[in-house]
Scaffold this active site. Sequence first.
Site, PDB file in Angstrom:
ATOM      1  N   ARG A  40      60.919 -19.139   3.345  1.00 31.28           N
ATOM      2  CA  ARG A  40      59.729 -18.323   3.627  1.00 31.28           C
ATOM      3  C   ARG A  40      58.555 -18.749   2.755  1.00 31.28           C
ATOM      4  NH1 ARG A  40      58.071 -13.763   6.601  1.00 31.28           N
ATOM      5  NH2 ARG A  40      60.064 -13.509   7.642  1.00 31.28           N
ATOM      6  N   GLU A  42      55.405  -5.645   4.281  1.00 29.07           N
ATOM      7  CA  GLU A  42      55.210  -6.695   3.273  1.00 29.07           C
ATOM      8  C   GLU A  42      53.822  -7.333   3.241  1.00 29.07           C
ATOM      9  OE1 GLU A  42      58.720  -8.662   4.991  1.00 29.07           O
ATOM     10  OE2 GLU A  42      59.396  -8.924   2.943  1.00 29.07           O
TER      11      GLU A  42
HETATM   12  N1  LUZ Z   1      65.311 -10.879   4.592  1.00 28.11           N
HETATM   13  C1  LUZ Z   1      66.026 -11.812   5.225  1.00 28.11           C
HETATM   14  C2  LUZ Z   1      63.989 -10.883   4.626  1.00 28.11           C
HETATM   15  O1  LUZ Z   1      67.243 -11.786   5.146  1.00 28.11           O
HETATM   16  N2  LUZ Z   1      65.378 -12.749   5.958  1.00 28.11           N
HETATM   17  C3  LUZ Z   1      64.030 -12.818   6.051  1.00 28.11           C
HETATM   18  O2  LUZ Z   1      63.475 -13.689   6.724  1.00 28.11           O
HETATM   19  C4  LUZ Z   1      63.294 -11.843   5.353  1.00 28.11           C
HETATM   20  N3  LUZ Z   1      61.969 -11.874   5.377  1.00 28.11           N
HETATM   21  C5  LUZ Z   1      61.306 -10.952   4.689  1.00 28.11           C
HETATM   22  C6  LUZ Z   1      62.008 -10.009   3.968  1.00 28.11           C
HETATM   23  N4  LUZ Z   1      63.314  -9.967   3.943  1.00 28.11           N
HETATM   24 MO1  MOS Z   2      62.965  -7.320   2.118  1.00 28.21          MO
HETATM   25  S1  MOS Z   2      62.147  -8.581   0.816  1.00 28.21           S
HETATM   26  O1  MOS Z   2      64.343  -6.565   1.758  1.00 28.21           O
HETATM   27  O2  MOS Z   2      62.081  -7.102   3.422  1.00 28.21           O
END
Ligand code: LUZ
Ligand code: MOS
Length: 772
Positions: A310, A714
């Site tokens: 990411r 987010e």
């Molecule tokens: N959690 C995850 C995340 O397992 N995969 C993701 O792409 C993600 N993106 C944002 C926050 N949590």
């Molecule tokens: Mo998340 S970083 O648990 O969306």
Amino acid sequence: GGVHRGIEHESARKHVTGAAAYTDDIPELPGTLHVAVRLSDRAHARILGMDLSRAKQATGVHAVFTYADVPGDGDIGTIQRGDPVLADDVVEYAGQAVVAVAAETLLQARAAARLVEVYYDDLPAVLTAEAALEKGSFVSPPLSFRRGDAAAEVAGAPNRLTGTLEVGGQDHFYLEGHIAYAIPKEDGDLLVHSSTQHPAEVQHAVAQVLGRPMHGIAVECRRMGGGFGGKESQPAQIAAIAALLANATKRPVKFRLDRDDDMLMTGKRHDFFVRYDVGFDGEGRIRGLEMDLAGRCGMSLDLSNGVVDRAMFHADNAYYLPTARVTGHRCKTNTVSNTAFRGFGGPQGVIAIEHVVDEIARALGKDPLDVRRVNLYGGPGRETTHYWMPVEEPEILAELMDRIERDGDYRRRREEIDAFNARSPVLKKGLAVTPVKFGISFTVKHLNQAAALVHVYLDGSVQVNHGGTEMGQGIHTKMAQIAAQEFQIDVDRVRVTASATDKVPNAPPTAASAGTDLNGMAVRIAVRTIRDRLVAFLAQHCHTTPDKVEFRDNAVFAGNHAMSFAEVAKLAYLNRVSLSSTGHYATPKIWWDREKCEGRPFFYFSCGVAVTEALIDTLTGEYTFPRADVLHDCSGSINPAIDLGQVEGAFVQGLGWVTSEELWWDGQGRLRTHAPSTYKIPTSRSLPKDFRVALYTDRPNREDTVFRSKAIGEPPLMLGISAWLALKDAVAAVGGHRLPVRLDAPATPERVLLAVEDVKAQGSKARMGSTG
Ligand code: LUZ
Ligand code: MOS
């Protein structure tokens, strides 16, 4: 009615009066035991032996438990092994749990844990991402996204800059720390109350360590006191330890971490070491970018593939990169295994490119806003990311920029700030704009699904259960609004119940900002199934056609009959029509080929922009933020009041990450900032004095999301990066914006002071050079 209304959070009054029950508030059953753990104080060592005898004899102790006592499989790593529930023969970070003690009171458990003797033989430790990168110490192989020949473009561009940046991590600092309460049931089954964003993963881990099938383990969570990603994978270990001890003692067992243990033991946001080499033209337009993003993953993989991916996906932020080579490195270190944190690597990618764009502006002597603008996505041939996904609405970014420039009065304030700085030798001001473009979807495709379970009772009241979890963000409120909208009943006729693995199984974590997108669709599908059954039944019963059946104002109109919703429920029941349904949703359109590094990993993007003003004291490094303007795209919002709160909270959490929140490890890999006395989260005094947060509502989602809303959890966090850039701008003012500024994140007052001193030293050196 239901959606597009700013109704209050279903628990707002309970939150503020203290009536909202968290896991620790559940009345304790008689015989409940409490857990304390003994943590490693070594970063990397072989365990030569342990003496548990004194702990076992201590008052009130019922069990002293080690890895060797685990009846099932004690490695709870999900994607890759390497996460022992308690340390096996080696410890791999200072803070790792080695022994767990269950006793009648928490104080007895703590006292006994201190009596455990562990004998270690120290091994060499790798502590930083930079060191791991040099040694080639990784938890998984590096990955590169490539478009064109970035190296050649960088070398051939009119201008070129290379540099590095260090970006710190972040502790989640949820107000409610990790906790699990495991209650034995018949036949060795367990009910586990867990503060978790991912009940299904907790269920899986508990079943695995006990060596039992998942069907006998129920995990429940009514609400968390904050999650922020810290409760995506981390609760599994806490719950597994509670379950192991409950199983061993046949007693209810509660494991609640105190703040220090929580901060020492559990993963945080990844800190990153960034290297870049960028080529650009005289306007500051990027021709080519080569970037290495090295995340400190800690001792195991956990979610680090996704987190570093990411970061790579967001190394463009809002900017078109004609050629790029972006490489992600997953550094293995002898520190706590870092994990999900609101933004999930995205913020680290965004801060990296924002830093690069800022450096380009400084090198050219241009206003950074102008350099940002020339690099924005948009225009012919400038609408594809470096991983080949189209940016389908680039004009949103331009519109947001226009509006913040106008409403934030950017140009006039820039002049005012220049005038202020010219006459103020000690206090200096800075100003900075940051846009954000954040990809919405889990980048692991199979996580993009959700399910719900809806019941209509005979009084017409509706119960909704769904795979999402409530962490304060208001998902249950939005789900109730969606169900109420579809049934055309009042929202207080809908009750959303605790997340539970025996109501909705196999749910993905509530994460990736996708909780409402995914579960909202599942709820809608379940409600529509029931509604369609009622329509078919009423058409027949009232001798009319389905198109003459209408749900409106807590009532149903069928031909020339009118009945309350409750009457319809009763009538349907008497005629043996099912009033209960599940719903399941899977996000369409998305795909990602991780081998080729191309695809459409995200259903859509969520965008925003902020302009922040900073005021620094060049003699102390202390600072305040006189003003911040935030504009975030919440078009189609299910609940604008809740979304406004998400934007405000995310901005402040992002501001904390890049300013005051400093994780500091000593030379032996021990975290020394493990309590609020030394780890500084933002407080009311850190807020911008004049804080103007607005929602942009002009463009409902072009994709078919639930009521055309957009994910909000987010994305706005990254707008806090503007606070860091504003501080950097203020430091640059010390050198008349002509000298380079080195300011890593977080920009603590110490770092700001050092940066000011560095600029002053460069200035006097330059003066000596010119006079000498
Ligand atoms: N959690 C995850 C995340 O397992 N995969 C993701 O792409 C993600 N993106 C944002 C926050 N949590
Ligand atoms: Mo998340 S970083 O648990 O969306």
